[in-house]
Motif scaffolding. Structure first.
Motif, PDB file in Angstrom:
ATOM      1  N   LYS A  11     -20.204  15.364   6.931  1.00 20.87           N
ATOM      2  CA  LYS A  11     -19.029  14.741   7.522  1.00 20.87           C
ATOM      3  C   LYS A  11     -19.198  14.688   9.032  1.00 20.87           C
ATOM      4  O   LYS A  11     -19.404  15.711   9.681  1.00 20.87           O
ATOM      5  N   PHE A  13     -17.469  13.170  12.613  1.00 26.20           N
ATOM      6  CA  PHE A  13     -16.288  12.583  13.235  1.00 26.20           C
ATOM      7  C   PHE A  13     -16.693  11.918  14.528  1.00 26.20           C
ATOM      8  O   PHE A  13     -17.529  12.435  15.261  1.00 26.20           O
ATOM      9  N   GLY A  72     -10.044  15.117  -1.665  1.00 31.37           N
ATOM     10  CA  GLY A  72     -10.001  13.666  -1.627  1.00 31.37           C
ATOM     11  C   GLY A  72      -9.309  13.093  -0.409  1.00 31.37           C
ATOM     12  O   GLY A  72      -9.233  11.876  -0.259  1.00 31.37           O
ATOM     13  N   ILE A  73      -8.772  13.932   0.472  1.00 30.52           N
ATOM     14  CA  ILE A  73      -8.110  13.356   1.640  1.00 30.52           C
ATOM     15  C   ILE A  73      -9.073  13.149   2.800  1.00 30.52           C
ATOM     16  O   ILE A  73      -8.671  12.731   3.866  1.00 30.52           O
ATOM     17  N   LEU A  74     -10.336  13.400   2.596  1.00 28.09           N
ATOM     18  CA  LEU A  74     -11.353  12.998   3.560  1.00 28.09           C
ATOM     19  C   LEU A  74     -12.518  12.373   2.806  1.00 28.09           C
ATOM     20  O   LEU A  74     -12.898  12.855   1.737  1.00 28.09           O
ATOM     21  N   VAL A  75     -13.047  11.316   3.367  1.00 27.50           N
ATOM     22  CA  VAL A  75     -14.204  10.662   2.755  1.00 27.50           C
ATOM     23  C   VAL A  75     -15.465  11.202   3.420  1.00 27.50           C
ATOM     24  O   VAL A  75     -15.544  11.238   4.642  1.00 27.50           O
TER      25      VAL A  75
ATOM     26  N   VAL B 262      -7.038   8.339   8.105  1.00 26.52           N
ATOM     27  CA  VAL B 262      -6.944   9.759   7.772  1.00 26.52           C
ATOM     28  C   VAL B 262      -8.182  10.196   7.016  1.00 26.52           C
ATOM     29  O   VAL B 262      -8.817  11.191   7.353  1.00 26.52           O
ATOM     30  N   VAL B 263      -8.549   9.420   6.002  1.00 28.38           N
ATOM     31  CA  VAL B 263      -9.644   9.869   5.151  1.00 28.38           C
ATOM     32  C   VAL B 263     -10.998   9.737   5.829  1.00 28.38           C
ATOM     33  O   VAL B 263     -11.953  10.402   5.444  1.00 28.38           O
ATOM     34  N   VAL B 264     -11.081   8.886   6.846  1.00 28.15           N
ATOM     35  CA  VAL B 264     -12.362   8.771   7.539  1.00 28.15           C
ATOM     36  C   VAL B 264     -12.400   9.661   8.772  1.00 28.15           C
ATOM     37  O   VAL B 264     -13.360  10.382   9.021  1.00 28.15           O
ATOM     38  N   GLY B 266      -9.929  11.984   9.641  1.00 24.45           N
ATOM     39  CA  GLY B 266      -9.227  13.257   9.559  1.00 24.45           C
ATOM     40  C   GLY B 266      -7.881  13.242  10.257  1.00 24.45           C
ATOM     41  O   GLY B 266      -7.342  14.284  10.598  1.00 24.45           O
TER      42      GLY B 266
END
Lengths: 339, 267
Positions: A11, A13, A72-75, B262-264, B266
């Motif tokens: 992941k 950001f 599931g709330i982050l891809v 949100v899902v990408v 956060g």
């Protein structure tokens, strides 16, 4: 059989660079620069049905990010996740029915209403049958003593009561998997104990798979046979708790309080890693030298006022793994001053 | 697919939740009455004893203001903009993503619950009394009452879609003061809540008529006092329906973008 499969999970950001000063602010209005933060790097593990795994790491290690990807709330930016056969972010709502989630830092209950109202709402959200709802409520009431406060508005609950209500709420729909994010944070000793007993029990009785993040070492020691350690987004260790304890359990710490002295303390096969107002923390390997051996060395040059030998706590073991990596720990202990 | 029982439960729980805050009901009602008095006096002063201005009688104008204040009571009882912004900032809304329900619909139904509570406990009693004791022009035709109620409901939905979408913009903005200003400006002026559109200068009136806000106050109010009458009622409601569809699509777009973010990212 693996119920959770995480493979080379990543992941990243994109974080906007904040420029300082007036010019910087003007510049960022027009064009913003970004840098990439790797929150989770190449993490793989599988969890079998009915396992209870401690997912451990310091603040900012990527624990919550991983949990969010599992819910599931982050891809993910890369790699794959499968929870009970479902890819969580592709099918968030189906995944939601398979998991229960408790965040110690926030409640999922309806703040202003009596606790029971939130349970009834969850019953509708997850379409729990009336009979199953009743059964579960009876069980949870019995173990967690929900009846003490079931008619009290959530905002008036003590933290311990709120956590009990929250964990019951997360289990109403019989999820096969439970994510607990710091479930004992802020609780007193009795409440913590009660929480742990409950977690152990549902894991055993209902065969619920539990993934637990915590900073409480007591939680890990009591609850998790297996632990996955992560730091800086990377997996540092994955294996049995007992192995970690055995491996690092040989290290003992001796704390001595010395009388006024002028000579420095020099020791063989042991080292001072902390010194504070006449108190010395000395680390040694039980296989190389015994505690009495260390003490004898000290008494040759100094007078001891007081001493204690500290058992290895998982906490200090983990902090050493954080600092030195899993493989480096057995090497000669590097001297760190003041830490 | 639509789980009627679930959303109905949201409305029910939210109704109960409102009952917890009885003081809130009284303070809202208090401020509603103050605004009513204020706008009532302003319009009385503006008419300055005249029977009629711009083809609208004083009595009809006063009715317009009273009905408008009633509707603003109704619309104000839903989840306010700042609360949506707050829920975005604290991450409450992001966490609702892992629940098996639709977030915008869940808030809409929760609003139905709290609005209904406020309506039966405070608004209706007050305004029924006002209708009895004030010299207002009430429609005689029950069909007009029906058209008004329907238009008011559609107006409520338009307001909900806009307010929710504006609130969700918080996902993309660090500073949300500007969004708030635009929202409240549009809600108070462009919606015709305190000044009917027919008093606007020509350019502003046509500007407002191209926007959705008129559907929230102006159209139901004007139907009530008979300024919009006959077949115009149908076209006006048609305009409202058009806007409810557009604002709903807008809300969906914002929500999809937001949940994607949100899902990408956060949140």
């Amino acid at each position: 059989m693996a119920i959770i499969e995480v493979d080379q999970l990543m992941k990243e950001f994109k974080v906007a660079k904040r420029e300082t000063g007036f010019l910087g602010a003007m510049k960022s209005l027009v064009k913003r620069e970004f840098y990439t933060k790797h929150a989770v790097k190449d993490v793989s593990f599988t969890v079998d049905k009915g396992e209870m795994v401690g997912y451990i790491g310091p603040n900012g290690a990527g624990k919550s990010t991983t949990i969010k990807m599992l819910t599931g709330i982050l891809v993910p930016s890369g790699g794959t996740v499968k929870v009970n056969g479902i890819v969580p972010y592709e099918n968030r709502q189906a995944n939601a029915k398979n998991i229960g989630v408790v965040f110690g830092q926030r409640t999922q209950l309806w703040w202003d209403l009596p606790t029971i109202e939130s349970f009834e709402l969850l019953k509708e959200i997850y379409q729990v049958s009336h009979s199953r709802y009743k059964e579960n409520m009876d069980t949870f009431t019995e173990i967690l003593g929900l009846d003490e406060f079931i008619n009290t508005p959530v905002r008036q609950l003590s933290l311990g009561q709120r956590m009990r209500a929250d964990i019951a709420a997360s289990l109403l729909h019989d999820p096969p998997i439970l994510f607990l994010d710091e479930p004992t944070i802020g609780l007193d000793v009795v409440a913590k104990e009660r929480m742990r007993t409950f977690i152990k029990e549902i894991n055993k009785e209902r065969d619920i798979t539990v993934i637990l993040t915590t900073h409480d070492m007591e939680d890990i020691e009591q609850l998790c046979k297996r632990m996955v350690l992560i730091d800086h987004g990377q997996k540092v260790y994955d294996g049995e708790m007992a192995v970690v304890k055995n491996r690092f359990g040989k290290i003992r710490t001796l704390v001595v309080d010395l009388e006024q002295h002028s000579k420095p303390l020099t020791l063989e096969k042991a080292e001072v890693f902390k010194e504070e107002a006449g108190k010395y923390w000395i680390r040694f390997n039980r296989e190389d030298i015994s505690a009495s051996g260390v003490i004898t060395q000290i008494t040759q040059t100094h007078n001891i006022k007081d001493l204690t030998v500290e058992e290895p706590e998982i906490e200090s073991i983990i902090s050493r793994i954080y600092q030195e990596g899993f493989d480096g720990v057995e090497q000669p202990i590097p001297v760190k001053s003041g830490s | 697919m639509f789980n009627y029982r679930l959303y109905w439960t949201f409305a029910k729980k939210s109704f109960l939740r409102s009952a917890v805050y009885r003081f809130d009901v009284w303070s809202r009602l208090g401020s509603n009455v103050i605004f009513l008095l204020m706008w009532g006096s302003i319009w009385t002063a503006l008419y300055a004893g005249r029977e009629e201005a711009g083809g609208v009688s004083f009595q009809a104008m006063l009715t317009y203001i009273v009905v408008s204040q009633f509707l603003s009571g109704v619309n104000g009882a839903g989840t306010p903009l700042w609360e949506i912004q707050e829920k975005v900032r604290t991450g409450d809304i992001s966490l609702e993503l892992m629940r098996p329900f639709d977030v915008p619909l869940r808030y809409l139904f929760a609003d139905f619950g709290s609005v209904f509570f406020y309506m039966i406990t405070a608004l209706l009693p007050l305004y029924i009394i006002l209708f009895f004791f004030m010299d207002l022009s009430l429609p005689n035709d029950p069909l007009i009452w029906l058209a008004f109620s329907f238009a008011a409901f559609i107006g409520f939905l338009i307001r909900y879609c806009i307010e929710m979408a504006f609130g969700l913009l918080t996902f993309f903005l660090v500073e949300t003061g500007g969004v708030e200003d635009i929202f409240y400006f549009a809600m108070s002026l462009l919606s015709g809540s305190v000044i009917p559109l027919w008093f606007f200068p020509g350019w502003l009136a046509s500007f407002a008529s191209y926007l959705p806000f008129q559907g929230i106050y102006y159209i139901p109010n004007a139907i009530f006092i008979g300024e919009i009458a006959g077949y115009q009622i149908l076209t006006s409601i048609g305009v409202q329906l058009f806007w409810v569809v557009v604002t709903y699509i807008f809300l969906r777009l914002v929500w999809n973008k937001a949940s994607q973010k949100v899902v990408v990212q956060g949140g």
